[in-house]
Design a protein around this motif. Sequence first.
Motif, PDB file in Angstrom:
ATOM      1  N   ALA A  17     -27.196 -45.092 -60.387  1.00 50.32           N
ATOM      2  CA  ALA A  17     -28.324 -44.543 -61.148  1.00 50.32           C
ATOM      3  C   ALA A  17     -27.895 -43.570 -62.240  1.00 50.32           C
ATOM      4  O   ALA A  17     -28.602 -43.400 -63.236  1.00 50.32           O
ATOM      5  CB  ALA A  17     -29.302 -43.848 -60.208  1.00 50.32           C
ATOM      6  N   THR A  18     -26.769 -42.907 -62.065  1.00 51.66           N
ATOM      7  CA  THR A  18     -26.332 -41.932 -63.069  1.00 51.66           C
ATOM      8  C   THR A  18     -25.443 -42.569 -64.132  1.00 51.66           C
ATOM      9  O   THR A  18     -24.970 -41.880 -65.034  1.00 51.66           O
ATOM     10  CB  THR A  18     -25.572 -40.764 -62.407  1.00 51.66           C
ATOM     11  OG1 THR A  18     -24.398 -41.270 -61.753  1.00 51.66           O
ATOM     12  CG2 THR A  18     -26.451 -40.050 -61.395  1.00 51.66           C
ATOM     13  N   TYR A  54     -24.425 -45.762 -67.049  1.00 45.91           N
ATOM     14  CA  TYR A  54     -24.964 -46.345 -68.287  1.00 45.91           C
ATOM     15  C   TYR A  54     -25.883 -47.526 -67.984  1.00 45.91           C
ATOM     16  O   TYR A  54     -27.044 -47.549 -68.392  1.00 45.91           O
ATOM     17  CB  TYR A  54     -23.780 -46.778 -69.142  1.00 45.91           C
ATOM     18  CG  TYR A  54     -24.080 -47.441 -70.458  1.00 45.91           C
ATOM     19  CD1 TYR A  54     -24.786 -46.771 -71.464  1.00 45.91           C
ATOM     20  CD2 TYR A  54     -23.596 -48.723 -70.729  1.00 45.91           C
ATOM     21  CE1 TYR A  54     -25.001 -47.375 -72.698  1.00 45.91           C
ATOM     22  CE2 TYR A  54     -23.802 -49.328 -71.953  1.00 45.91           C
ATOM     23  CZ  TYR A  54     -24.504 -48.657 -72.942  1.00 45.91           C
ATOM     24  OH  TYR A  54     -24.717 -49.260 -74.167  1.00 45.91           O
ATOM     25  N   GLY A  70     -28.577 -46.438 -64.945  1.00 45.67           N
ATOM     26  CA  GLY A  70     -29.666 -45.605 -65.429  1.00 45.67           C
ATOM     27  C   GLY A  70     -30.676 -46.416 -66.226  1.00 45.67           C
ATOM     28  O   GLY A  70     -31.898 -46.196 -66.126  1.00 45.67           O
ATOM     29  N   THR A 125     -31.817 -44.032 -54.291  1.00 46.17           N
ATOM     30  CA  THR A 125     -30.549 -44.139 -55.010  1.00 46.17           C
ATOM     31  C   THR A 125     -29.472 -43.339 -54.291  1.00 46.17           C
ATOM     32  O   THR A 125     -29.769 -42.374 -53.581  1.00 46.17           O
ATOM     33  CB  THR A 125     -30.676 -43.602 -56.450  1.00 46.17           C
ATOM     34  OG1 THR A 125     -31.006 -42.206 -56.402  1.00 46.17           O
ATOM     35  CG2 THR A 125     -31.733 -44.352 -57.224  1.00 46.17           C
ATOM     36  N   LYS A 160     -28.130 -33.673 -60.106  1.00 49.82           N
ATOM     37  CA  LYS A 160     -28.761 -34.892 -60.607  1.00 49.82           C
ATOM     38  C   LYS A 160     -29.712 -35.478 -59.565  1.00 49.82           C
ATOM     39  O   LYS A 160     -30.712 -36.109 -59.913  1.00 49.82           O
ATOM     40  CB  LYS A 160     -27.697 -35.911 -61.015  1.00 49.82           C
ATOM     41  CG  LYS A 160     -26.922 -35.487 -62.248  1.00 49.82           C
ATOM     42  CD  LYS A 160     -25.999 -36.580 -62.757  1.00 49.82           C
ATOM     43  CE  LYS A 160     -25.331 -36.142 -64.061  1.00 49.82           C
ATOM     44  NZ  LYS A 160     -24.473 -37.202 -64.647  1.00 49.82           N
ATOM     45  N   LEU A 198     -34.433 -40.620 -68.451  1.00 58.40           N
ATOM     46  CA  LEU A 198     -33.286 -40.333 -67.586  1.00 58.40           C
ATOM     47  C   LEU A 198     -32.089 -39.851 -68.386  1.00 58.40           C
ATOM     48  O   LEU A 198     -31.294 -39.029 -67.917  1.00 58.40           O
ATOM     49  CB  LEU A 198     -32.907 -41.576 -66.782  1.00 58.40           C
ATOM     50  CG  LEU A 198     -33.862 -41.989 -65.663  1.00 58.40           C
ATOM     51  CD1 LEU A 198     -33.445 -43.326 -65.072  1.00 58.40           C
ATOM     52  CD2 LEU A 198     -33.910 -40.930 -64.568  1.00 58.40           C
ATOM     53  N   PHE A 199     -31.953 -40.348 -69.605  1.00 63.11           N
ATOM     54  CA  PHE A 199     -30.836 -39.954 -70.461  1.00 63.11           C
ATOM     55  C   PHE A 199     -31.138 -38.625 -71.160  1.00 63.11           C
ATOM     56  O   PHE A 199     -30.241 -37.788 -71.325  1.00 63.11           O
ATOM     57  CB  PHE A 199     -30.545 -41.074 -71.460  1.00 63.11           C
ATOM     58  CG  PHE A 199     -30.209 -42.375 -70.787  1.00 63.11           C
ATOM     59  CD1 PHE A 199     -28.923 -42.624 -70.329  1.00 63.11           C
ATOM     60  CD2 PHE A 199     -31.190 -43.324 -70.561  1.00 63.11           C
ATOM     61  CE1 PHE A 199     -28.615 -43.801 -69.670  1.00 63.11           C
ATOM     62  CE2 PHE A 199     -30.894 -44.513 -69.909  1.00 63.11           C
ATOM     63  CZ  PHE A 199     -29.601 -44.748 -69.453  1.00 63.11           C
ATOM     64  N   SER A 220     -28.373 -39.708 -66.497  1.00 57.64           N
ATOM     65  CA  SER A 220     -27.529 -40.895 -66.639  1.00 57.64           C
ATOM     66  C   SER A 220     -26.665 -40.821 -67.892  1.00 57.64           C
ATOM     67  O   SER A 220     -27.006 -40.142 -68.870  1.00 57.64           O
ATOM     68  CB  SER A 220     -28.404 -42.152 -66.682  1.00 57.64           C
ATOM     69  OG  SER A 220     -29.233 -42.230 -65.540  1.00 57.64           O
ATOM     70  N   ASN A 221     -25.557 -41.540 -67.866  1.00 59.31           N
ATOM     71  CA  ASN A 221     -24.608 -41.587 -68.971  1.00 59.31           C
ATOM     72  C   ASN A 221     -25.141 -42.493 -70.083  1.00 59.31           C
ATOM     73  O   ASN A 221     -25.505 -43.638 -69.829  1.00 59.31           O
ATOM     74  CB  ASN A 221     -23.267 -42.116 -68.454  1.00 59.31           C
ATOM     75  CG  ASN A 221     -22.278 -42.397 -69.569  1.00 59.31           C
ATOM     76  OD1 ASN A 221     -22.282 -41.726 -70.593  1.00 59.31           O
ATOM     77  ND2 ASN A 221     -21.442 -43.408 -69.372  1.00 59.31           N
TER      78      ASN A 221
END
Length: 350
Positions: free
Chosen positions: A10-11, A13, A16, A35, A42, A180-181, A186-187
């Motif tokens: 989930a974190t 690219y 996410g 998740t 996070k 999320l970003f 997330s990345n």
Amino acid sequence: MPTKIFLTGATGYIGGSVLQRLLSHPDSKSFQITTLVRNPDKAKLLESFGVKPVIGSHSDTEKLEALAAEANVVFTVADCDDVAAAKAILAGHKKRHAETGEVPILIHTSGTGVISDNAAGMFASDVIYSDLDIPLIESLPPSAPHRPVDILVSQAGQEGYVRTHIILPSTIYGIAKGPLFDKGVSNSHSVQVPALIKASYDRGQGGMVGEGKNIWPCVHIDEISELYTVVYDAATANPNTPQGREGFYFGESDHYLMYDVAKTVAKVLVELGRGQSEEPTTFTPEEMQKYFGGSAYLGSNSRCKAARSRAIGWKTTKTTKDMLASIKPETEALIKNGRISEAMGSRDNY
């Protein structure tokens, strides 16, 4: 009845982006999404999105098995080469099937790196794989990248206690955007193109492996994340959706010549006052070791057609032109975020 979904990555690219798709899915109100995350901060942020975070990692195989056993659907969007983690998740599926009689769904992330060769940038392969040509896929050696886990997942689908669908992203490009970003959960950056950008920036000149004659498929992050929900919708609506041995879904919207990417990077660096010439030069053996751990992966061919993916309703509109146009904003964002000098050589799910 709620649909219990367990998602890894989930974190990341891709993960996410997939999670965002699920949170905005028409049926999202019926989803209970869990998740697995390592970072407690996070995890708290994920809770604000209505997601249940569980602190842990792929090394927590007992936890993975238990979480998979509780889910109707599992999305694995993290390390696609972790055999132990894959076995734990499949064990969870088998347990759920044995206890409830339900056949859960697994949507697993692999990558078109599985069909890559050793061209070292010196030639373009004329071999084009299709996700409808299963015998050709099965002819790949078990030692090919991602193949050990792909085999496990595919065989599990054949055994019948879980329905397995393997998504194989190619070179993913574009800066991921969304809540999320924005929140830093997330990345927002991929790996493959940024790796080339970072190496070229560090050496002060656009670079390439060999002569850059190799060819790869590409796909925008928004379009590859949509493929996950297309597969999910198909699999939940129709149990006869191709799975198991036939459950391969390539993520490809167009193809690019690596030289064109390297030349675009070189041009961008000149525009930003970092490069010497708009013509890319070949990485030296020393640079290959420094930036890519000696791997000539960015010089390989990986050609494919997403025929099965399109057959179930996936649509793409972006082309190689869009990919090349994304390189300058990607470079500027990497510089702005201080990520241009980060360690290089890692590999994403491609």
